[in-house]
Design a protein around this motif. Structure first.
Motif, mmCIF file in Angstrom:
data_model
loop_
_atom_site.group_PDB
_atom_site.id
_atom_site.type_symbol
_atom_site.label_atom_id
_atom_site.label_comp_id
_atom_site.label_asym_id
_atom_site.label_seq_id
_atom_site.Cartn_x
_atom_site.Cartn_y
_atom_site.Cartn_z
ATOM 1 N N TRP A 36 1.118 -2.515 15.863
ATOM 2 C CA TRP A 36 0.305 -2.285 14.686
ATOM 3 C C TRP A 36 0.154 -3.599 13.915
ATOM 4 N N PHE A 37 -1.064 -3.846 13.504
ATOM 5 C CA PHE A 37 -1.390 -5.007 12.690
ATOM 6 C C PHE A 37 -2.158 -4.490 11.476
ATOM 7 N N ARG A 38 -2.251 -5.320 10.452
ATOM 8 C CA ARG A 38 -3.012 -4.897 9.281
ATOM 9 C C ARG A 38 -3.734 -6.087 8.674
ATOM 10 N N THR A 91 -1.531 -1.817 1.120
ATOM 11 C CA THR A 91 -2.943 -1.443 1.247
ATOM 12 C C THR A 91 -3.656 -2.394 2.198
ATOM 13 N N ALA A 92 -4.283 -1.823 3.218
ATOM 14 C CA ALA A 92 -4.954 -2.635 4.245
ATOM 15 C C ALA A 92 -5.615 -1.715 5.250
ATOM 16 N N VAL A 93 -6.413 -2.308 6.110
ATOM 17 C CA VAL A 93 -6.871 -1.606 7.308
ATOM 18 C C VAL A 93 -5.825 -1.859 8.385
ATOM 19 N N TYR A 94 -5.339 -0.794 8.969
ATOM 20 C CA TYR A 94 -4.303 -0.876 9.994
ATOM 21 C C TYR A 94 -4.942 -0.699 11.366
ATOM 22 N N TYR A 95 -4.616 -1.624 12.259
ATOM 23 C CA TYR A 95 -5.164 -1.627 13.604
ATOM 24 C C TYR A 95 -4.053 -1.422 14.630
ATOM 25 N N VAL A 115 -5.576 2.371 4.906
ATOM 26 C CA VAL A 115 -4.442 2.882 4.139
ATOM 27 C C VAL A 115 -4.541 2.285 2.736
ATOM 28 N N THR A 116 -4.594 3.157 1.748
ATOM 29 C CA THR A 116 -4.684 2.712 0.358
ATOM 30 C C THR A 116 -3.521 3.299 -0.420
ATOM 31 N N VAL A 117 -2.756 2.413 -1.054
ATOM 32 C CA VAL A 117 -1.610 2.841 -1.853
ATOM 33 C C VAL A 117 -1.935 2.544 -3.314
ATOM 34 N N SER A 118 -2.139 3.602 -4.068
ATOM 35 C CA SER A 118 -2.565 3.439 -5.456
ATOM 36 C C SER A 118 -2.227 4.677 -6.259
ATOM 37 N N SER A 119 -1.937 4.470 -7.537
ATOM 38 C CA SER A 119 -1.687 5.608 -8.418
ATOM 39 C C SER A 119 -2.973 6.027 -9.119
#
Length: 119
Positions: A36-38, A91-95, A115-119
């Motif tokens: 997995w890369f991002r 938060t990133a696009v994961y490949y 993948v977005t990590v946010s409140s």
């Protein structure tokens, strides 16, 4: 040729969890490892984790050690990335990518999942 399809991305709050999946098809018998890369906006692509297809030996980037776990199910030709304790910096696009037995590089890539990590 190997085809890879990722799934499982989405929006999650800080501290939350997600599990990414990557299903491989085609000449999967020729896979040495999967990883997995991002890539975050404005940043270079970075390694996250990988695992050897037969022995199941895993490697992780320091930034995700202790929080992410990579695993594989050979019967399903699928690799997973369990992500716990997610942070906004994740938060990133994961490949998903596959490295053939005959190569030293990851030659096959999926389309990516956000993948977005946010409140």
């Amino acid at each position: 040729q190997v085809q890879l399809v990722e799934s499982g991305g989405g929006l999650v709050q800080p501290g939350g969890s997600l599990r990414l999946s990557c299903a491989a098809s085609g000449r999967t018998s020729g896979i040495w490892s999967m990883g997995w890369f991002r890539q975050a906006p404005g940043k270079a692509q970075e390694f996250v984790a990988d695992i050897t297809w037969n022995g199941g030996v895993a490697y992780y980037a320091d930034s995700v050690k202790g929080r992410f776990t990579i695993s594989r199910d050979n019967a399903k030709n699928t690799v997973y990335l369990q992500m716990n304790g997610l942070e906004p910096e994740d938060t990133a696009v994961y490949y998903c990518a596959a490295r053939p037995v005959t190569a030293r590089t990851y030659d096959y890539w999926g389309q990516g999942t956000q993948v977005t990590v946010s409140s």
